[in-house]
Design a protein around this motif. Structure first.
Motif, PDB file in Angstrom:
ATOM      1  N   GLY A  87       0.825  -1.202   0.000  1.00 46.39           N
ATOM      2  CA  GLY A  87       0.000   0.000   0.000  1.00 46.39           C
ATOM      3  C   GLY A  87       0.854   1.244   0.000  1.00 46.39           C
ATOM      4  O   GLY A  87       2.078   1.185   0.133  1.00 46.39           O
ATOM      5  N   ILE A  88       0.171   2.375  -0.141  1.00 49.34           N
ATOM      6  CA  ILE A  88       0.862   3.657  -0.272  1.00 49.34           C
ATOM      7  C   ILE A  88       0.289   4.643   0.734  1.00 49.34           C
ATOM      8  O   ILE A  88      -0.925   4.714   0.921  1.00 49.34           O
ATOM      9  CB  ILE A  88       0.679   4.224  -1.694  1.00 49.34           C
ATOM     10  N   THR A 105      -1.732  13.572  -8.220  1.00 47.49           N
ATOM     11  CA  THR A 105      -1.066  12.391  -7.655  1.00 47.49           C
ATOM     12  C   THR A 105      -2.072  11.307  -7.325  1.00 47.49           C
ATOM     13  O   THR A 105      -1.900  10.144  -7.705  1.00 47.49           O
ATOM     14  CB  THR A 105      -0.265  12.778  -6.400  1.00 47.49           C
ATOM     15  N   VAL A 106      -3.133  11.660  -6.622  1.00 50.99           N
ATOM     16  CA  VAL A 106      -4.146  10.678  -6.219  1.00 50.99           C
ATOM     17  C   VAL A 106      -4.828  10.069  -7.443  1.00 50.99           C
ATOM     18  O   VAL A 106      -5.001   8.846  -7.520  1.00 50.99           O
ATOM     19  CB  VAL A 106      -5.169  11.317  -5.255  1.00 50.99           C
ATOM     20  N   ALA A 114      -3.430   1.606  -7.380  1.00 54.13           N
ATOM     21  CA  ALA A 114      -2.630   1.609  -6.151  1.00 54.13           C
ATOM     22  C   ALA A 114      -3.562   1.595  -4.952  1.00 54.13           C
ATOM     23  O   ALA A 114      -4.625   2.206  -4.971  1.00 54.13           O
ATOM     24  CB  ALA A 114      -1.751   2.851  -6.109  1.00 54.13           C
ATOM     25  N   ASP A 115      -3.166   0.879  -3.928  1.00 55.10           N
ATOM     26  CA  ASP A 115      -3.922   0.834  -2.690  1.00 55.10           C
ATOM     27  C   ASP A 115      -3.432   1.973  -1.798  1.00 55.10           C
ATOM     28  O   ASP A 115      -2.382   1.865  -1.164  1.00 55.10           O
ATOM     29  CB  ASP A 115      -3.728  -0.522  -2.006  1.00 55.10           C
ATOM     30  N   ILE A 116      -4.177   3.070  -1.771  1.00 57.13           N
ATOM     31  CA  ILE A 116      -3.805   4.225  -0.949  1.00 57.13           C
ATOM     32  C   ILE A 116      -4.314   3.975   0.464  1.00 57.13           C
ATOM     33  O   ILE A 116      -5.516   3.916   0.705  1.00 57.13           O
ATOM     34  CB  ILE A 116      -4.374   5.540  -1.532  1.00 57.13           C
ATOM     35  N   LEU A 117      -3.382   3.809   1.392  1.00 56.18           N
ATOM     36  CA  LEU A 117      -3.726   3.501   2.775  1.00 56.18           C
ATOM     37  C   LEU A 117      -4.121   4.743   3.561  1.00 56.18           C
ATOM     38  O   LEU A 117      -4.885   4.665   4.519  1.00 56.18           O
ATOM     39  CB  LEU A 117      -2.542   2.822   3.471  1.00 56.18           C
TER      40      LEU A 117
END
Length: 145
Positions: A87-88, A105-106, A114-117
């Motif tokens: 995750g990120i 960016t998001v 991407a798994d944004i934590l």
């Protein structure tokens, strides 16, 4: 404040042992592995099979591994690390990163699945915040004494 050498690239492309590049930090139970020598093509490091093997080896030794990379929106080399991480956490600097940059960016990370934590906003200064609630809570603290 750490010396960058010896570090990751020295271990990946030279005969420096992993034990020689991992250093203790001032935080208990936190070790640091710096980047090492500059390489002419950082993307080759990030895409290398050796890096994946190194991270797999470190996963056996550590509960958590945090990779500090160049900003995704500025340097896309860090996107190749997505396949290596669980995750990120997006880090943004208060009063420096613009809404447009953060949104870019998001959106880019979501496009790459991407798994944004979560998010970290560093250098926050409530006195410079334009947020209504921050101003209101500061006013209440003054009034309530």
């Amino acid at each position: 404040g750490e010396n960058r050498e010896p570090g990751l690239t020295d271990s990946l492309f030279e005969t420096v042992k992993l034990s020689e590049i991992i250093r203790s930090s001032i935080a208990p139970n936190v070790d640091v592995l710096t980047v090492g020598k500059k390489t002419p093509e950082p993307a080759t490091v990030l895409d290398s099979k050796r890096l994946k093997q190194l991270i797999d080896k470190l996963k056996d030794r550590y509960d958590h591994i945090i990779l500090d990379t160049a900003p995704y929106g500025i340097i896309s080399d860090s996107a190749s690390l997505l396949r290596l991480v669980d995750g990120i956490v997006v880090v943004s600097r208060f009063n420096t990163t613009t809404k447009r940059e953060l949104s870019f960016t998001v959106d880019g990370l979501r496009h790459l699945n991407a798994d944004i934590l979560g998010f970290v906003f560093n250098a926050f200064n409530p006195e410079k915040s334009t947020d209504y609630y921050t101003k209101r809570s500061m006013w209440r603290q003054d009034r309530l004494g």
